[in-house]
Structures are given as C-alpha cells and as structure tokens.
Design an enzyme around this catalytic site. Structure first.
Site, PDB file in Angstrom:
ATOM      1  N   ASP A 419       0.837  -1.199   0.000  1.00  0.00           N
ATOM      2  CA  ASP A 419       0.000   0.000   0.000  1.00  0.00           C
ATOM      3  C   ASP A 419       0.876   1.254   0.000  1.00  0.00           C
ATOM      4  OD1 ASP A 419      -2.359   1.392  -0.033  1.00  0.00           O
ATOM      5  OD2 ASP A 419      -2.827   1.094   2.083  1.00  0.00           O
ATOM      6  N   GLU A 422       2.830   4.902  -4.228  1.00  0.00           N
ATOM      7  CA  GLU A 422       3.052   5.919  -5.270  1.00  0.00           C
ATOM      8  C   GLU A 422       4.489   6.468  -5.281  1.00  0.00           C
ATOM      9  OE1 GLU A 422      -1.040   5.283  -4.429  1.00  0.00           O
ATOM     10  OE2 GLU A 422       0.512   6.010  -3.073  1.00  0.00           O
ATOM     11  N   ASP A 487      -8.555   4.524  -2.899  1.00  0.00           N
ATOM     12  CA  ASP A 487      -9.530   4.725  -1.822  1.00  0.00           C
ATOM     13  C   ASP A 487     -10.757   5.469  -2.326  1.00  0.00           C
ATOM     14  OD1 ASP A 487      -7.802   3.455  -0.068  1.00  0.00           O
ATOM     15  OD2 ASP A 487      -6.837   5.322   0.551  1.00  0.00           O
TER      16      ASP A 487
END
Length: 811
Positions: A419, A422, A487
């Site tokens: 997670d 990026e 999300d």
C-alpha cells in the site's frame, strides 16, 4: 532561429507555443546499420528501430548528448525484421511489412503509417517548453517554473484518445492535460484527474498506441489546447517512444504486452472471494469472520490483514512489519488453521518506516532509507508519523525488504499487499540510489512489484505470487501486479467511475485493475449501493469488498436481504471460475484484458468510442452495471456482430441497437453472445476444492451462427509457469450448423506433464425451439431432455477418459 530566440520561445507560456512555427530542424543525412535507421539532423539524431512488423521505436538524441539504452518498460528483444529503405524526391521511407516511417526532408517531418493507413506524425517533434507555474511545478533550486523537454505530435481532428494510466474523466480522454506523477486521490467519486497509477501511453481510436519510454515526472497532453496536438512533456530523461499498431485491438494490445511483458497467471484463489476490512484488530476478529463465512455458506478464499497486524494504533507503528504478539499471539497457527479451511492469508506492507517503529534504527543502521543530498537518511512528516522511505532502488534496501517478505512467506503468508506505493508522500529533496525522487517516483511501485516477483522467483520458484498494489508503471503487469483503483468514495459517484478505470487500464496492458467492492472511504451504509457494486464485481477481475471498518465491508455482517443477494453474486462468481480462469490464461498468453471496451467489438463505430456503460467480460459476456440509485431500467447497447441472450431469462436480443431493459434487484443486466460456449462448475466453498471433473457446459445456439468456438484452460492453480512446463489441459469447444444438424465438439490438448481427469459433462444447449429428432454422443444414440418453456436442451456426457467428444443434434 538563433539560440537566443529559442530561449525566448521556451520562456513563453505553454498555451502560446502553438502559434509559433515549427523549430527549423534540418535534415542532414541518413544511414542504416545494426538493425536501425539513423537520421541525422541539424540539432541531433533520430534512431529508428523496429521490434516487429507492428512495433517501431524512435529515439531523438540532441547534439551533445548520448543515447540512453536503458528502459524500465521494454523487455522485448528486437526481432530480425525485414525492412526496406527507399529514397524518394524529398523523402525517405523506412518500412517493415506492417509499420512504415516516412521522413520528409524539408520541412523536416516524421510520419507513421500501418499497412498504408496514416497513424500519427511528429508536429514539432522534440522541443523545450516551460512548465505552468500556476500548477505549482517549480524548480526547487531556482524557485522558477521548470523547463521541460517535450515531443509534440499532430492528431486528426476527430480521433478519440485513451490511456495515461488510471483516471476517471470519461472514456474519450481527449481534451485533458494529464499529470504524470503517481498520486493517491482519497475519497474520489465519479471523476479523478490524477490517481495512483499513471502511465505515459496514448491509444487512439485509429487503432494504434504510442508509448513514451521514460518514467520521469511530467505531463501527457491529449490536445488540451484544442489545436490537434498530442504532447509528451518530462523533466528530463529519454526522448524515446514506440509506435504500436495492428489489424485489430487484440493485435495492438498483444503487440504492446509483447513489448512490455505479459502478466503471469495469478494463483487460482485470486479469482475467489476475499474477506477484508480496515482492519482486523486481533486474531479473534479474523477467526470469527472466516468462521462466519463458512457458517453462512458464502465461499471464501482469502483473509486480508490491514495494518493492525503489526501495531495496535494506526499512527506511530508503520515499519514494524512483524506480528503484534499481543493481538496475534500465534500467527503461524492461525495461518495454518485458515489454510486448512482453504483460506489464504494476505498482509499489508508499506514502504515507510516511521521513527517510532521497532525497525527504525535497524533501517538507519543498514542504510535502507532514501537520503538527503548529503547521504543522510531523510525523514519527514506524513499522516502516519515522522518517516523515512525504503530505497528499493538500492541493493541494501531491496535485500532488507525482501528478507521481511521471505520471513512472512515462511510463516505461511501467501499474499503480499503493498500500500501507499506511489509513494504517497515523496519529497523532491529525497535521493535514491538511481536518481532523485522526481526522476524515479513513477517507477517506485514498479520496482516494488519487481522486488517481490523476483524474490519469489529466486526463493519460491514453484509458486505464483499474489501482489496487490495500487501504483505501477508501463510494464508492471509482467511482475504480476494486481492493482486496485485506490480509496474510492463509498457512494454512487465512486461506483460510476469504476468501469471506465478498469477498461482503460486493461487497454493499457494492466488486466487486473479492480475496485474496493462497495467503496472504501467514509462510513456510509447504503445496501442498494453495496448490492449493485458486488453484482458488478462478479464481472470485474478481482472480487474483493474492502472498506473502513465503521460500516462492515464483508457480506456476512450485512442485513439478511443484502447478505442473500451478496451470497448469490459470490456463488455466481464461483460457478464462472472455469470461464474466468480461462480469461486469465488469455491475458497471460495474448495480453487480452479481462474487461474489454465496446471499441474492441466495433472499432469502426464512432458511437461506442466513449462507451463504458456497457462492456464485454471476456469475449462472450455483455455486462451493463447498475450505477445509479433507484434505477429501474438500463440502456444496453447490443453490438451488431452478434445476437445476444439474457443470461438469466434466455430472451434473445438482435445486435446493432440500444434498448431499454427492466432491472432486477437480484443482478445487473448480463447477456451472452450467440454461438458462445460458457464452461461452469458447481459452487465450491473455496477454490482449493475446485475441479473440472464434473463440468457444466452451456452453448447458446442461434440460427444466425454457422460456427462457434470457446475454450477452457485448466492446471493445478498454483504452479508458476504451469503452461510452459506442460502441466495443463486446454479444452477447445466448437460448433457447426449445417442444414438441420448442429455438431458440437470437445477436444482436449494435454500438456506432457499433466494427467487429465475422467470428465463428465452436463451440456445445456440454449434456444432450441423444438425437441430434436435425435441426439448422438460419440456416434451413439443418446438420451436427452428438452424444456419447451425455456428452450433448453440438456444432454449428459458420462465420465470418460476420451480426450475428444462429439455431440450431433438433429434439429
């Protein structure tokens, strides 16, 4: 043009550049050597290299610079392609059997065509531009707007554009200038200009793709100035792009994924149902949830642990990356118990190590973290604490991180969830072993997935890894990434954007893009939304409800009616396992997306260019998700090349029209192509119990179909490279309609290392208007059943060792 005037030109706002004439680039000479063409100009050289008849790469090397051969995207070795070089008056044509490049000498211009059909041409080609300071894009050292390197192309006025990674702006993305900087967008709804998985690729309705082979941050401008320009802009790096073409969209994606790598087939359990939330705080919560799925007779294949597995608090614990023994006193036993029930264990990991975590000092001492300009670990604030970032570009960072994953796998964990990759917060001042933050930002997730994939290949070579991540780059699919759309808001707007995101990513080679089913962000209890999202989820690549814990994401904790509808959706997902797993095989072998836009079906139909409301699931299912609250009807477009049958009622619809259909609360509209074979099985509680020994085979007969075909791929669901090792079976189904005889055939191709089961087939032929006069199985008269009301013909093929079966039906 003088160098001084060029500087003045570069200083102008980007929007004004189009009014200036093209840079005065002069042709000087051309030569052919080492399998490529070199075109020398007044300001540099073009290196043009064919990879195949459908792929050509062009690199511009400005004077004073040297070519950088390293690509993070490309893995295909250039083939020995037959080329021709023709000198014409004022022009040079360099051609493969498919793609051709025409270089016009004055004014200098490079244009591309495929089998004589023009595709795209450089407009000004390589130029320098100034970034837009209003966007906050400034050089941190000078405090000024950054200078960018750009490559500009000319577009036809009416072509639609797709690509640029994961976005939600409408299916035709022309008219937007997209930032190339992976960045999470928390709680987005029906629109999102920038998300966690950007890619420097554009695809056109003219059936070509252009991939800019440089991961550095920048922009991809899809004609935002409305001057028929496609422009790639970056802070630096390679001036390399590939033009990819083909005779069909299947060819284009096949060529692109041959170039950048194909997705390994995931473990079969990845096609099952997941139990997941943010998050299970302790062992009891997780065990209770798994047991409730079993008690409620809802199939389950994996349980996923969010960050409470390594800490009791959300903040201050990231980087512990070890089980919190207060909450999970014996994780190995818990994992083993789940596995005994056919349930895999997946745990979250993040690339951040906060300075309050148990591993902070270890990470510092082992030089695992990214640094400042002086080589010291750079720590900074973000939501979860004061943190450093693992430098996965350094040997010590990769080794340290992989050792953690290896230890988890040895404990029984079979799935990696990465997670915030990026990375979510990535200061420009941060340095990595191979470049600055802005230079490597967009390949951080790519390298992370690579680290896990290569670690498995080295230490667990027989296993297929499961790698759930939300950030990547061109070609990350070859490392087995299972990406999700971030999300998303738990609202109807969040649902509405999902088909577009998944369809676009599939077109760009990333076949397993999916969403948190039900929505993730905000504690919203909307049972209708939840049901419709899960019903859509049956026909998206991964079935994985996930949300903030205030409102449960797992169906076992919803009210009875919603639970019953969720159960029905999940059970259908399991019945379709043979079809869905075969889609995974086709993705692995040919790069084909699991979800396919209508453009694939009708590339010449301008009406479907911007369509995502209806799409294809594989080749043979037509799906229209229900995306609005209280919706009672849906507009469904039926492609013209086929007739279509309602999967639930059998009602026939002719192709080539949009029709309004009444909605059922139990499912979304789903249709099957006339002439399609759909293999199915009985529901199993977990894919561990999956078998094709007793197969349901459905064929949708129609008088308009003279010949049909389908297939089923099978292996053990776990072994890496099973197909290449000959550990597989491939069943091929065909139909032929001649006069009044419908001939169906089942043929089995068996790998050298595979033992096919004795297989019984329960065959259902749909849309049979009258009882047949006879049915023969393998030449022998057989008993059959025919239902006048449904038009279904049922035939049982008893279990047999025969690799080939024949069914002849006298209509």
């Amino acid at each position: 043009m003088t160098s001084n005037s060029l500087l003045k030109l570069a200083a102008l706002p980007l929007a004004l550049l189009a009014v200036y004439p093209a840079q005065a680039r002069k042709f000087e000479a051309v030569s052919e050597r080492d399998g490529q063409l070199e075109v020398r100009t007044s300001d540099g050289s073009y290196l043009i290299k064919p990879y195949s008849a459908g792929i050509i790469e062009t690199t511009f090397v400005p004077k004073g610079e040297s070519a950088d051969p390293a690509s993070h995207a490309v893995v295909l070795a250039p083939a020995a392609v037959k080329t021709t070089l023709k000198q014409k008056a004022g022009a040079i044509e360099y051609a493969t059997p498919g793609l051709s490049v025409t270089i016009t000498k004055s004014p200098f211009r490079i244009a591309y065509a495929y089998k004589g059909k023009p595709l795209i041409a450089e407009k000004r080609g390589y130029v320098h531009v100034q970034d837009d300071p209003a966007a906050g894009s400034k050089d941190i050292n000078k405090g000024e707007a950054r200078e960018l390197e750009a490559i500009e192309f000319a577009l036809d006025k009416d072509e639609a554009l797709y690509g640029a990674g994961s976005r939600a702006v409408g299916m035709n993305r022309r008219g937007h200038r997209f930032t190339l900087y992976n960045k999470a967008n928390y709680g987005y709804g029906d629109r999102s200009e920038l998300m966690g998985y950007t890619m420097p690729i554009a695809l056109s309705s003219k059936m070509y793709a252009i991939h800019f082979d440089n991961p550095q941050t920048g922009y991809l401008d899809f004609d935002s100035r409305k001057d028929n320009s496609l422009t790639y802009e970056a802070i630096g790096g390679r001036k390399t792009y590939q033009v990819i073409a083909g005779d069909s969209w299947e060819d284009v994606i096949g060529n692109y994924t041959a170039l950048t790598g194909r997705q390994p087939l995931p473990p079969r359990w990845a096609f099952g149902n997941f139990a997941m939330r943010f998050g299970y705080h302790n062992e009891k919560e997780a065990r209770d949830t798994v047991n409730k799925f079993i008690a409620d007779d809802i199939p389950l294949d994996a349980v996923v642990f969010d960050l409470y597995w390594f800490g009791k608090e959300v903040k201050g614990t990231m980087g512990n990356l070890a089980w919190d023994k207060d909450s999970f006193p014996n994780p190995e036993a818990m994992i083993a118990d789940f596995k005994a029930k056919g349930v895999q264990t997946v745990v979250i990991t993040e690339p951040f190590v906060v300075d309050t975590s148990k591993r902070w000092q270890e990470a510092v001492d082992k030089k695992v973290l990214g640094t400042d300009a002086d080589g010291k670990p750079l720590a900074y604030d973000f939501f979860f604490g004061h943190t450093g970032l693992i430098d996965i570009f350094s040997p010590q960072g990769k080794r340290w991180f992989w050792d953690i994953y290896k230890g988890l796998r040895q404990q029984g964990v079979t799935g990696v969830w990465g997670d915030l990759g990026e990375p979510e917060v990535h200061p420009t001042a941060l340095h990595h072993a191979t470049g600055t933050a802005d230079q490597v930002h967009n390949i951080y997730g790519h390298q992370w997935a690579r680290l896990v994939a290569e670690g498995y290949r080295q230490d667990f070579p027989a296993e297929r890894p499961f790698i759930l991540m939300r950030a990547g780059y061109s070609g990350t699919q070859r490392y087995g990434i299972i990406p999700w759309s971030g999300d998303v808001d738990r609202g109807w707007g969040g649902l509405q954007s999902q088909p577009e995101i998944a369809l676009q990513m599939g077109m760009q080679g990333v076949g397993y893009m999916h969403s948190d089913l039900g929505g993730f962000a905000n504690p919203v209890l909307d049972n209708e939304l939840y049901r419709r999202w899960l019903q859509y989820g049956v026909f998206q690549p991964i079935f994985r409800p996930h949300a903030q814990e205030e409102v449960p994401s797992e169906p076992v904790y919803r009210e009875d009616q919603t639970k019953a509808m969720a159960r029905a959706a999940i059970r259908l997902r399991y019945r379709l396992l043979p079809y869905n797993y075969t889609l995974g095989f086709d993705n692995n072998q040919r790069g084909l997306p699991l979800m396919r836009p209508m453009l694939y079906e009708e590339p010449g139909n301008a009406k479907v260019r911007a369509m995502s409301s209806t799409y294809l699931w594989g080749k043979d299912f037509l799906v229209t998700p229900v995306l609005k609250q209280g919706q009672t009807t849906a507009e469904v477009y039926f492609p013209a090349r086929s007739a279509w049958f309602d999967f639930y009622t059998g009602e026939r619809q002719a192709g080539g029209a949009t029709r309004s259909v009444a909605l059922s609360p139990d499912h979304v509209p789903v249709y099957v192509r006339a002439g399609a074979f759909i293999p199915m099985v009985n529901v199993v509680r977990t894919t561990r119990d999956y078998s094709t020994k007793n197969l349901e085979l459905h064929y949708w007969h129609d008088a308009s179909v003279e010949a049909g075909a389908g297939k089923l791929y099978d292996d053990d669901g776990l072994t890496a490279g099973a197909y290449e090792q000959g550990k597989y079976e491939l069943l091929r189904f065909t139909s032929k309609l001649r006069d009044k005889t419908l001939a169906l055939r089942v043929a089995s191709e068996i790998g050298k290392q595979y033992q096919r089961p004795e297989r019984g087939i329960a065959l259902t032929v749909h849309n049979i208007g009258a009882a047949p006069s006879s049915v023969r199985i393998d030449g022998k008269v057989a008993v059959f059943g025919w239902d006048e009301k449904t038009g279904q013909l049922t035939i049982d093929l008893p279990a047999s060792e025969q690799a080939s079966r024949s069914i002849d039906i006298a209509l």
